[in-house]
Design an enzyme around this catalytic site. Structure first.
Site, short mmCIF file in Angstrom:
data_model
loop_
_atom_site.label_atom_id
_atom_site.label_comp_id
_atom_site.label_asym_id
_atom_site.label_seq_id
_atom_site.Cartn_x
_atom_site.Cartn_y
_atom_site.Cartn_z
N GLU A 159 -4.16 -9.46 3.61
CA GLU A 159 -4.83 -9.07 4.85
C GLU A 159 -6.04 -9.94 5.21
OE1 GLU A 159 -2.75 -5.19 3.64
OE2 GLU A 159 -3.62 -6.95 2.66
N GLU A 170 0.82 -1.21 0.00
CA GLU A 170 0.00 0.00 0.00
C GLU A 170 0.86 1.26 0.00
OE1 GLU A 170 -4.18 -0.87 2.02
OE2 GLU A 170 -2.51 -1.42 3.34
#
Length: 271
Positions: A137, A117
């Protein structure tokens, strides 16, 4: 590249080099694959403060053969609802995204979870042959909440983004190049020189034009008014006059040297 730290404090999780037109930041927790800890977040905020105060390009990379293997899982385990609502990682990555000058992530090895990210938040990415991007995740019972769910579809399209975010697909260097996530793949030993070459090329452009171009590109829905306002600022600048005059002078010299009459042929570049 100067080692002048421009008054920056000592860092524990970063190595920072400052130059006239760029700052190079190396994520430096190799024992943890440069996992993004709360301390690293705070230290990166300090770097952002510098770049907001003194705009320069940013080159972001990782030590020890990895970019960043994700967020620090031990710290994530202890975070609750209140910490999630504070957007600890997302606020930083958005700040990186909004830095005034171009940002480039040089990625080799793992760029997973929060590490991926962080790279998505940069304007550009260049990869080494062992680069791997992924967002695992959901396997940890959470989601990629620091930008991947909306930045990644913008970067690679909805289909590929869902393969990464839902199906757990990782993108190796070749796949990342194929879907446009990275601009080039180079040998590991050439990664930083290639990244600096990209910055060198941008450094030849007008800094104000780079800043305004980035601002306009990152302003969805504001067009064409944003384009017109930015262009109006640039059209009145001396930098534009000097660069265009220089271009025309060089063209006139080339035409004269090749036997053409000066001014016999016009070159128009329309914006």
């Amino acid at each position: 590249m100067s080692t002048d730290r421009a008054g920056l404090p000592a860092f524990e999780t970063l190595r920072v080099e400052t130059g006239e037109d760029r700052v190079v930041v190396t994520l430096d927790r190799p024992e943890a694959r440069n996992a993004i800890s709360a301390l690293m977040i705070r230290e990166l905020h300090t770097v952002c403060e510098l770049l907001e105060r003194e705009p320069r390009m940013l080159l972001l990379t990782g030590a020890g053969g990895a970019f960043a293997g994700g967020a620090d899982i031990a710290e994530l385990l202890e975070r609750g609802r209140d910490q999630a609502l504070q957007g600890v990682n997302s606020r930083l990555f958005e700040r990186v995204r909004r830095l005034p000058m171009p940002t480039l992530a040089a990625v080799d090895g793992w760029a997973l979870g929060g590490g991926a990210e962080l790279s998505y938040a940069c304007d550009l990415r260049i990869a080494g042959p062992k680069a791997v991007f992924g967002n695992p995740e959901p396997g940890l019972g959470i989601l990629a909440a620091a930008g991947a769910c909306w930045r990644l579809p913008e970067l690679v399209g909805e289909s590929v983004a869902k393969q990464v975010l839902l199906a757990g697909r990782t993108l190796d260097a070749a796949s990342a190049l194929g879907c446009g996530l990275v601009m080039d793949v180079v040998a590991a030993e050439e990664l930083l020189p290639a990244a600096h070459a990209v910055l060198d090329r941008m450094a030849k452009s007008s800094p104000t034009a780079l800043r305004l171009t980035k601002l306009v590109v990152d302003s969805p829905g504001a067009h064409p008014v944003a384009d017109d306002l930015a262009q109006a600022v640039l059209f009145e600048g001396q930098d534009k006059r000097d660069r265009m005059t220089g271009f025309l002078d060089r063209k006139r010299e080339r035409d004269t040297g090749s036997g053409h009459k000066s001014g016999s042929k016009r070159t128009e570049v329309q914006a």
